[in-house]
Design an enzyme around this catalytic site. Structure first.
Site, short mmCIF file in Angstrom:
data_model
loop_
_atom_site.label_atom_id
_atom_site.label_comp_id
_atom_site.label_asym_id
_atom_site.label_seq_id
_atom_site.Cartn_x
_atom_site.Cartn_y
_atom_site.Cartn_z
N CYS A 1 0.82 -1.21 0.00
CA CYS A 1 0.00 0.00 0.00
C CYS A 1 0.85 1.26 0.00
O CYS A 1 0.43 2.30 -0.53
CB CYS A 1 -0.95 -0.01 1.19
SG CYS A 1 -2.21 -1.29 1.08
N THR A 2 2.03 1.20 0.57
CA THR A 2 2.94 2.35 0.51
C THR A 2 3.26 2.69 -0.94
O THR A 2 3.23 3.86 -1.34
CB THR A 2 4.23 2.05 1.29
OG1 THR A 2 3.91 1.82 2.66
CG2 THR A 2 5.22 3.21 1.19
#
Length: 210
Positions: A45-46
């Site tokens: 998700c980063t």
């Protein structure tokens, strides 16, 4: 009950990295993308949040507002934003909802007990100017989302909304498009360029928005 295509996107008020907002008021008459993340400081998700930040101009060009959601706190969001900027080369430039009580996640059926009973699955909702859901996607935790594909789908959705046309397999903006059955041959010839009927039910024209 999950949210289906054509349903009205549920409204909510929530705390975000850009202040408290009411979703429908914030969205207004624009298109919107709402996408969720299991929690902060997760590696896939980063990279995704960085990718969306890099694409802001593309979303803006299409009149699309983007908003993310995580079940973590605003304090965690702010720390995560620093990591995203440092590792992905772009800081958050869209609101990220803090949903520690999972109110929005439950409203949008983002918590799937078979995957996790504590964190959201990685869902995507594309919502039209009429507040109706136009697209839903759900990804597993280990597979990064393809946001170039999301842009492609938005182009297709907007073409359909504006011109009443459809798009064939693997279409990208500028490729030929398909005349829907609701449009007669006569009307298609009058409205669009280079009408071609491969079959009575399979008719192509040039993309009028290209």
């Amino acid at each position: 009950m999950g949210i289906r295509l054509g349903d009205e996107a549920p409204n909510f008020t929530a705390a975000t990295t850009e202040g408290e907002l009411n979703f429908h008021d914030w969205k207004g008459d624009d298109w919107a993308v709402l996408f969720s993340h299991p929690k902060d400081y997760t590696p896939v998700c980063t990279t995704e949040l960085g990718a969306v930040a890099h694409l802001k101009d593309e979303f803006d060009r299409r009149g699309v507002k983007v908003i993310g959601l995580s079940v973590s706190s605003l304090e965690d969001h702010r720390g995560w934003d620093e990591d995203i900027a440092d590792t992905q080369g772009a800081a958050l430039n869209f609101p990220l909802i803090a949903d520690p009580e999972r109110k929005v996640a439950d409203l949008y059926d983002m918590v799937h007990p078979n995957a996790s009973d504590t964190a959201t699955v990685r869902s995507v909702f594309v919502i039209g100017p009429d507040n109706k859901v136009k697209l839903t996607l759900t990804y597993p935790a280990a597979t990064g989302r393809n946001f170039d594909e999301l842009i492609r789908v938005i182009d297709s959705l907007q073409l359909t909304a504006k011109e009443g046309l459809a798009t064939p397999a693997n279409w990208t903006k500028g490729d030929r498009v398909i005349v829907t059955p609701a449009v007669s041959d006569e009307d298609a010839r009058a409205r669009f360029e280079n009408f071609e009927a491969k079959r009575p039910y399979l008719r192509y024209v040039d993309d009028p928005t290209a």
